[in-house]
Structures are given as C-alpha cells and as structure tokens.
Scaffold this motif. Structure first.
Motif, mmCIF file in Angstrom:
data_model
loop_
_atom_site.group_PDB
_atom_site.id
_atom_site.type_symbol
_atom_site.label_atom_id
_atom_site.label_comp_id
_atom_site.label_asym_id
_atom_site.label_seq_id
_atom_site.Cartn_x
_atom_site.Cartn_y
_atom_site.Cartn_z
ATOM 1 N N TYR A 374 1.064 -1.440 -0.291
ATOM 2 C CA TYR A 374 0.370 0.057 -0.056
ATOM 3 C C TYR A 374 0.897 1.261 -0.080
ATOM 4 C CZ TYR A 374 -4.448 -2.615 0.660
ATOM 5 O OH TYR A 374 -5.588 -2.962 0.813
ATOM 6 N N GLY A 375 1.979 0.967 0.653
ATOM 7 C CA GLY A 375 2.799 2.112 1.255
ATOM 8 C C GLY A 375 3.839 2.853 -0.853
ATOM 9 N N LYS A 376 3.745 1.940 -1.263
ATOM 10 C CA LYS A 376 4.392 2.425 -2.526
ATOM 11 C C LYS A 376 3.501 2.506 -3.742
ATOM 12 C CE LYS A 376 7.646 -0.032 -4.887
ATOM 13 N NZ LYS A 376 7.902 -0.924 -5.435
ATOM 14 N N TYR A 382 0.541 9.392 -5.264
ATOM 15 C CA TYR A 382 0.774 10.666 -5.782
ATOM 16 C C TYR A 382 1.316 11.297 -6.330
ATOM 17 C CZ TYR A 382 1.001 15.047 -2.097
ATOM 18 O OH TYR A 382 1.578 15.866 -1.671
ATOM 19 N N GLN A 383 2.512 10.753 -6.601
ATOM 20 C CA GLN A 383 3.628 11.545 -7.550
ATOM 21 C C GLN A 383 3.119 11.083 -8.973
ATOM 22 O OE1 GLN A 383 6.604 8.739 -7.008
ATOM 23 N NE2 GLN A 383 7.752 9.786 -5.346
ATOM 24 N N SER A 408 4.252 2.266 5.860
ATOM 25 C CA SER A 408 2.826 2.285 5.823
ATOM 26 C C SER A 408 2.661 3.281 4.407
ATOM 27 C CB SER A 408 1.850 2.708 6.706
ATOM 28 O OG SER A 408 2.158 3.867 6.726
ATOM 29 N N GLU A 409 4.137 4.830 4.413
ATOM 30 C CA GLU A 409 3.373 5.787 3.975
ATOM 31 C C GLU A 409 3.098 6.757 4.052
ATOM 32 O OE1 GLU A 409 6.559 6.515 2.610
ATOM 33 O OE2 GLU A 409 7.614 4.869 1.902
ATOM 34 N N ALA A 410 2.172 6.657 5.330
ATOM 35 C CA ALA A 410 0.560 7.399 4.951
ATOM 36 C C ALA A 410 0.596 8.404 5.669
ATOM 37 C CB ALA A 410 0.145 6.887 6.533
ATOM 38 N N TRP A 411 1.866 9.542 5.390
ATOM 39 C CA TRP A 411 2.453 10.796 4.567
ATOM 40 C C TRP A 411 1.248 10.979 3.206
ATOM 41 C CZ3 TRP A 411 4.152 12.298 0.626
ATOM 42 C CH2 TRP A 411 4.288 11.464 -0.096
ATOM 43 N N VAL A 412 1.119 10.157 2.606
ATOM 44 C CA VAL A 412 -0.118 10.620 1.409
ATOM 45 C C VAL A 412 -1.107 10.768 1.686
ATOM 46 C CG1 VAL A 412 -0.059 9.479 -0.701
ATOM 47 C CG2 VAL A 412 1.786 9.030 0.325
ATOM 48 N N GLU A 415 -1.555 14.380 3.286
ATOM 49 C CA GLU A 415 -1.013 15.268 2.525
ATOM 50 C C GLU A 415 -2.749 15.048 1.847
ATOM 51 O OE1 GLU A 415 1.590 17.829 1.554
ATOM 52 O OE2 GLU A 415 2.314 17.012 3.402
ATOM 53 N N LEU A 416 -2.961 14.552 1.419
ATOM 54 C CA LEU A 416 -4.445 14.308 0.464
ATOM 55 C C LEU A 416 -5.519 14.621 0.783
ATOM 56 C CD1 LEU A 416 -4.349 11.303 -1.653
ATOM 57 C CD2 LEU A 416 -4.019 13.217 -2.563
ATOM 58 N N LYS A 417 -5.518 14.313 2.513
ATOM 59 C CA LYS A 417 -6.989 15.040 2.462
ATOM 60 C C LYS A 417 -6.467 16.486 3.106
ATOM 61 C CE LYS A 417 -9.341 13.824 7.752
ATOM 62 N NZ LYS A 417 -9.327 14.147 9.052
ATOM 63 N N SER A 418 -5.671 17.669 2.991
ATOM 64 C CA SER A 418 -5.664 18.661 2.808
ATOM 65 C C SER A 418 -5.512 19.130 1.454
ATOM 66 C CB SER A 418 -4.712 19.015 4.115
ATOM 67 O OG SER A 418 -3.075 18.714 2.879
ATOM 68 N N GLN A 419 -6.123 18.331 0.425
ATOM 69 C CA GLN A 419 -6.024 18.694 -0.860
ATOM 70 C C GLN A 419 -7.410 18.085 -1.186
ATOM 71 O OE1 GLN A 419 -2.921 17.290 -3.198
ATOM 72 N NE2 GLN A 419 -4.355 17.753 -5.412
ATOM 73 N N VAL A 420 -8.154 17.401 -0.753
ATOM 74 C CA VAL A 420 -9.492 17.026 -1.151
ATOM 75 C C VAL A 420 -10.763 17.114 -0.455
ATOM 76 C CG1 VAL A 420 -8.510 15.580 -2.944
ATOM 77 C CG2 VAL A 420 -9.341 14.902 -0.975
#
Lengths: 468, 302
Positions: A374-376, A382-383, A408-412, A415-420
């Motif tokens: 999921y992380g990758k 995101y990219q 997990s790379e949950a930071w993605v 980031e998305l949460k603030s965007q959408v």
C-alpha cells in the motif's frame, strides 16, 4: 402442518429474510383461506405474507421448492408431520420418454416457458446413453443419472438429440429462416438455452447433494443468503451467485440515490414561496418554505487493490460505485498491487470481472513480488496523479490494508486529506480483524474521513449511498 | 402433533371458483389477471389487508387498481404521492377560510366564544382529502396510493393507522372509523426502501413483465383488431429488446402503443424496415434505439 410451516419460516429467517411474528400470524391466516392441495395458491399465500422485498423472492422460491419437495420434505413425511397428499399434488408430470422430452423442450423454448425449462432441466439429467440408444430413466431413483456427469455433458446429450430430431424432421429439406425471424429466432433460442444450461447446473448440484444424503436446505442457505456472506471468503459458486444478485442491486441503488439527493432538505428560506403561503394565514408566515440546495458534483477517484484476495471484492465495489457515477462530475479509477495505474478506460464495456482480469494482465500494477504494498502504491499515486486532483474531489480506497509489513507511507493520505474534500476507505475485513497481523488500517484511518467495514453485499449497499 | 393430519387449513371448495370469477371480472374491465394476481386479490379481500404492488414502471400496477374498482363497482380514490406530500393534502385540512367567515358572521350575534369554537371544529369545516374520503365513504371504495416510495418517511408513518385499523384520528374530532373498509392498493417503483412497519401491514405482490403467453393475451385483448401472427411477432420483438442491456426497457403500455402503431401502418408482417422506423414508439432514449437498430442490422441476413 403448523410445525412444518414454522420450520419453513425458520429457514427463511436463517436465509436473511426479516420475518416478524405478525407476518407469521398473517401467513397462517392466509392459509385458512386456501386449499393446501392447490400448490400455487398455497405457495402464494406463503410468499405474499412472508416476503416483502423482491430481492428475497428468488430465495423464497428456492427454499420453498427444497423444503416442500426436497429431502427435508421426505424427512418431515417420515415423521408424520406432513399430509401425504400435499407432496403428491406438488409433483411434476415428467415426460415419459426421450421423444416427449424433446417435444416439450422445443415447445418450452418456443413459448419461453421458464418454469417448464427448469423442470425439464431436472429431467435432462436422467437421460442415459447406452450403445447409441438414448433412454430416459423414469422417476427420481436415488443414485440415478446425474451423479458424476457435468452440465456440459448433459447439454451435449440434449444438443445431439435435438440435432438428430431436426434432421429426421427435415429429411432433405433445408429450412430457410427469413425476414425478422432471422434476427429473433437465434437470439431467443440462445437466451432460452442459456437459461436451460444454468438450470441443468443447478439441478445437478441439487441431485449431487441429495445423493450424498445431505440436508439440501442446510447446505444451500449460505449460498442463498448472499446479502450477508463475507465477500472475501466466499467460494466460487457463491461469488457467481453474488455476481448475479448485484446487477439489480446496482440499478436499485442508482435510482435510490438520485432520489435521495433531491430529498436532502437544508437550505435558505425561500421568501417568495413563504410569502405566497402566508396568504392562507392572513399574512402571517406560519409555514416556512425552503430553497433546495443544488450541490455541485464532486469528482471521484477510486483506488482498488486488485491483488488476488481482493479481486472479488473490488469487482463488486466497483460495480456498485459505478452505479452511482452520475452523482459525480467525473469518475476515475485506479488499480494497484504495489504500483498505481489508471484503469478508467478498461471499464468502457461493463463486464467488471473481465475488466479486472484484463487489468491484472495488462496494466502494470505489479513491479515487485506481486504482493500488496500500500505504501508504494500510494506514493506512486501521489506522484503521478495528485497534482491534477482538484479540491472538490472524493477519494475512495478499496482494500484490506494488509501491507505485508512494508512501510505504510501514511503521509500521502495526510497530504491528500488537506487537498481534497473527502477520503473514504472501504475495508472488506470484519472489524475485529483490523490492525491484527499485517493489517495497518489504523495508520491510514487517521487521515480518512471515514473507514467503513464492507464485508458483504448488504453492508456495501448501505455504505455506497453515503459516499456521494 | 401427530393428529395434525386434521388440517387446520380448510380446503376451500369455493376458492377456485372465486378466483375464476375474479379473473373473469377483471378481464371484463380490461385487465388480464394471472393466477398469481387473482390469488392475491382473493386473499387480500379475505384478510382485509392492503396490497403493496411493486415492479418496474409500466407493468400495470396502477391499471390493476383501476380495473379492480371497475370490477367491484367501487369508487376509485387515488392518492398520487410526491415529495413533500403532507397530511393537509392527503388526509384532511380545516377549511380555514370558511372558519374565518363563520366567525365574522357570528360576530354580530350574542354567542359566547366556546360555542363558536365548538361550531367551527365541526365536520362541516373539514376538507376531506383522499384518505379521509376513502375512510368515510358510504359506498365501497378502492383506495389507490400511487408511488408510495416518493413520499417522505414521516408520511409513511401517518399511513400506518389507516392501513392496519382503517381509522383516522383527528385531534379535534376524535377517531373516525371506516364504515366500509376500503380495498387498499399501494404501488411502489422501489426508488426507496419502504419501512418495515409499512411492509409488515401489507401483502406483497411483485409484478414483473408478464410471460410471453400473457403478454400476447394482453395485446390481443387491448388491440383486438391486430392479426394474431403480427401480435406474436410484436411480443417476441419486445421481449428480445427487454433482454438487451438498455436504459429503459419497453413496458406493457409501450408494447400496446407499438402494436397500435403497427396496426395503423397496415403491414402484413413485421420486417426490419417497419421495426426500425417505429422503434421510437417503443424506446425513449436515442442510445437504446441505436443499440437495437445495430443489433437488428447485424443479426439480419439480407
């Protein structure tokens, strides 16, 4: 008799029909007005009082047949609970020989008589080939026919027989199909034969279980109660039947949501309409009228885990989400295992299973060992796509968040949460298994607006409307 | 339980006779009943229960109620549901203007307020809306509550009292009980899940597109001037179109429209040309029409 009917109601409940006590009472009352010797009236008296949702009708149909003709019926009869006449009256007059069988089959195909077709399917199992001679074993002898053969074999027999008969009839003449019939006839025949094929398959399955002396009803209930069957642990036949059940559901959902959207009432006071209303009450605006809001449609981004364990779930969820796609201005779908790829174009034709299969082969969803990461996948999403996602968007992620102990790379998601506008996660695992083993749904849940448990079709169909 | 060979359910010799009568009566009123429908009507009558009819648009749900009222020689009272329907439009409303006039007219006279108040909350000032009308009618009535799925949840609750006890409670007047319990038919297109409470009180009839024989019968009944072989072709085409994956399947009423159109064209037999040019009677979306035309062209060996 009362006991037997209560037993039947009990099975219906097990199969997921919500039957209240007052409905049971109604059922018994209705039965006082019909003759138990009239199969149709008897069945109808049960169905109209006990079944209140068209989705449940096929379930009722199947259980009714099993219960009142199946092994359970025999058992009940042995116990002396059941009046003998009932069963006799319910039996179907079988064709006596192959000739009659074929005649009736042709007639049923021509008249599109589905009832007769499914009855004939059960008879078809009993056709035997012995030194090029076809014969029909009379009656439902235990162990007769059926066992061992497949639906394909039975159909081959039937097809050979039909072809032979056709030849005999036409001796030399070539039949020419003209005009509109050349369009109608092949299509109709194909449709009916498809139905017949499915019926033969079903009949074989029943016969098989019966021959093994198993209680058919107990066996069938999990297959019948599709609404509450866990999707990810379902077996192949269950998935197939769910597939069939989900189409009408998707349609239903689509029209329901269009309705709900209209009914959502919150909005500003409509001055004009309120004043007009107030004339009734001498100019006092007793009755406030509101303007209905016209919400703008968000864009939808769907991310599906398409690893083997998740394919069934993703197919259903996608199908249901697509059924509400007109609630969104744009729907884009993406698939991932450890790499995210846009798959929107795969769904131009609506066979979702086929599309998912093609995605697994053709889209580059795997770069590593073929296990979910999921992380990758999130990072690649995101990219590649995040810059294009506008603020008026919903992101829906379908997956079990079993990450095979990778980062997990949950930071993605943060980031998305603030965007959408919204991020939702649909998880097909039972809630008590979340965050056990390699499941890291908790890490992601922090950044989702909601995480829903979607184990079965019932839950799915409850959740989907909330996503719009 | 051993002695339960004595059936608690009396085999009723009248039953099949009554059902035949129902079928006959409905046919006279232009509605072809299947066995199922006739049985449901029979049971609903016996049990005095409302019937909830569900099914795709245009299979004759509303028509059923109309024919039923014709057969029973009962008045048909129809409540068409829509979003925002409230009790003032469905049940009853106080005739506010008349009450006001009455008070003004009484002003000159020496009447105390209590007396006036008693007067103005009288049945004379009550505007009966369909539901109240059905309950208070002296004659037998058939109450058709059409498209119940269109109303709001709260309104559904309002119906429960009527559906189970055939009565209406008006705070100022008390409870009004039905003199003749109406025969209630509710129809739904299933755009919304109805509440359990409502469903529990009704018998449930699911009306689907009819099978081939019945649809053919219907065409023959409604368009009797059409030759038999043409009627059969029409029904077959319609059924095939229904099995395709299209947006809006042709309903029975559209089949009938089409049958009439074909009749007025005066053709002996359906061919591709005729089907193609008249398809717009049967289908309501351009996409659907294209789809059928395409199939028609590819399937036909010219």
């Amino acid at each position: 008799m009362e006991k037997q009917i209560l037993g039947f109601i009990n099975y219906l409940r097990k199969a997921g029909l919500p039957i209240s006590v007052s409905e049971t009472v109604d059922c018994f009352q209705a039965l006082t007005h019909v003759s138990v010797f009239d199969k149709q009236a008897f069945k109808l008296a049960l169905s109209i009082t006990l079944v209140k949702d068209s989705v449940h009708l096929p379930i009722f149909e199947e259980l009714f047949n099993l219960y009142f003709f199946g092994s359970a019926a025999q058992k009940a009869q042995e116990l002396g609970i059941k009046p003998k006449d009932l069963n006799e009256n319910f039996t179907y007059e079988r064709p006596k020989n192959v000739e009659e069988f074929l005649e009736r089959l042709d007639a049923a195909i021509e008249n599109q008589d589905l009832n007769e077709l499914s009855q004939l399917a059960e008879v078809a199992i009993d056709i035997q080939v012995d030194a090029d001679q076809f014969s029909l074993i009379p009656g439902n002898l235990p162990g007769s026919g059926g066992s061992g053969s497949t639906a394909g074999e039975v159909l081959k027999k039937v097809n050979t027989l039909r072809a032979l008969r056709q030849e005999e009839k036409n001796t030399g003449k070539i039949r020419i199909i003209e005009g509109l019939d050349s369009w109608l006839q092949p299509a109709e025949e194909e449709q009916m034969l498809n139905f017949f094929r499915a019926a033969v398959g079903e009949a074989l399955q029943k016969r098989e279980l019966n021959n093994r002396g198993l209680d058919l009803i107990e066996r069938r209930i999990p297959n019948v109660n599709l609404q509450e069957t866990d999707i990810i642990t379902a077996n192949y036949t269950q998935l197939e039947e769910m597939e069939r059940a989900i189409k009408p559901l998707a349609k239903k959902l689509a029209s329901r949501i269009a309705q709900k959207r209209k009914q959502a009432r919150k909005g500003k006071v409509d001055i004009r309409s309120t004043l007009r209303r107030s004339l009734n009450t001498g100019g006092v605006p007793l009755d406030l009228r509101f303007k209905y809001p016209r919400p703008t449609k968000p864009e939808l981004y769907l991310l599906c885990d398409v690893s083997i364990s998740m394919t069934g779930f993703s197919a259903f969820a996608l199908q249901l989400v697509y059924s509400i796609q007109n609630m969104f201005s744009k729907v884009k779908s993406f698939a991932f295992i450890d790499n995210t790829v846009e798959i929107t174009d795969f769904f131009t034709n609506t066979d979702f299973n086929e599309a998912l299969y093609r995605i697994n082969r053709e889209a580059k969803v795997v770069t590593g060992d073929g296990r979910s990461d999921y992380g990758k996948a999130l990072v690649s999403f995101y990219q590649k796509y995040a810059p294009k996602i506008g603020s008026n968007s919903h992101i829906i992620i379908l997956g079990d968040a079993r990450n095979n102990r990778r980062p997990s790379e949950a930071w993605v998601l943060r980031e998305l949460k603030s965007q959408v506008r919204r991020i939702y996660w649909l998880n097909p695992e039972p809630g008590n298994q979340w965050d056990t083993g390699d499941s890291i749904i908790g890490d992601y849940a922090k950044y989702c607006h909601s995480v829903y448990e979607c184990r079965n079709i019932q839950q799915l169909s409850q959740v989907i409307p909330k996503l719009a | 339980m051993q002695n339960s060979a004595v059936l608690p359910f009396g085999p009723n010799s009248d039953q099949s006779k009554i059902i035949d009568e129902i079928k006959e009566g409905m046919k006279e009123n232009g509605y072809l009943c299947s066995d199922t429908i006739a049985n449901v009507l029979y049971l609903a009558e016996k049990l005095q229960k409302p019937v909830l009819v569900e099914g795709p648009a245009g299979v004759g749900k509303t028509e059923l109620a109309k024919a039923l009222s014709g057969m029973k020689k009962a008045e048909l009272i129809r409540l068409q549901c829509y979003e925002g329907l409230d009790e003032a439009k469905a049940l009853y409303e106080w005739n506010y203007k008349k009450q006001l006039l009455h008070i003004q007219a009484m002003q000159g006279k020496d009447l105390d307020w209590e007396k006036i108040e008693e007067n103005i909350f009288d049945e004379d000032f009550l505007l009966s809306r369909p539901l109240l009308k059905a309950i208070t009618s002296d004659k037998p009535t058939v109450l058709l509550i059409d498209e119940i799925d269109k109303v709001d949840l709260e309104f559904e609750a309002l119906l429960l009292e009527i559906l189970s006890d055939f009565q209406i409670s008006i705070p100022e007047l008390g409870t009004i009980k039905a003199k003749n319990p109406p025969f209630v038919i509710l129809t739904s297109n299933n755009t919304r899940e109805l509440t359990e409470a409502l469903k529990r009180r009704c018998l449930f009839l699911f009306l689907d597109y009819p099978d081939m024989d019945r649809e053919l019968e219907i065409v023959k009944l409604k368009v009797p001037e059409l030759p038999e072989h043409l009627a059969k072709q029409i029904v077959r085409v319609v059924r095939l179109i229904r099995s395709m994956d299209i947006k809006k399947s042709p309903s029975i009423s559209e089949t009938l429209d089409w049958a009439r159109a074909i009749f007025y064209l005066g053709v002996d037999s359906l061919d591709r040309q005729t089907v193609e040019t008249t398809l717009n009677v049967l289908l309501k979306y351009q996409g659907d029409m294209e789809r059928v035309t395409q199939s028609l062209r590819s399937g036909l060996r010219v």
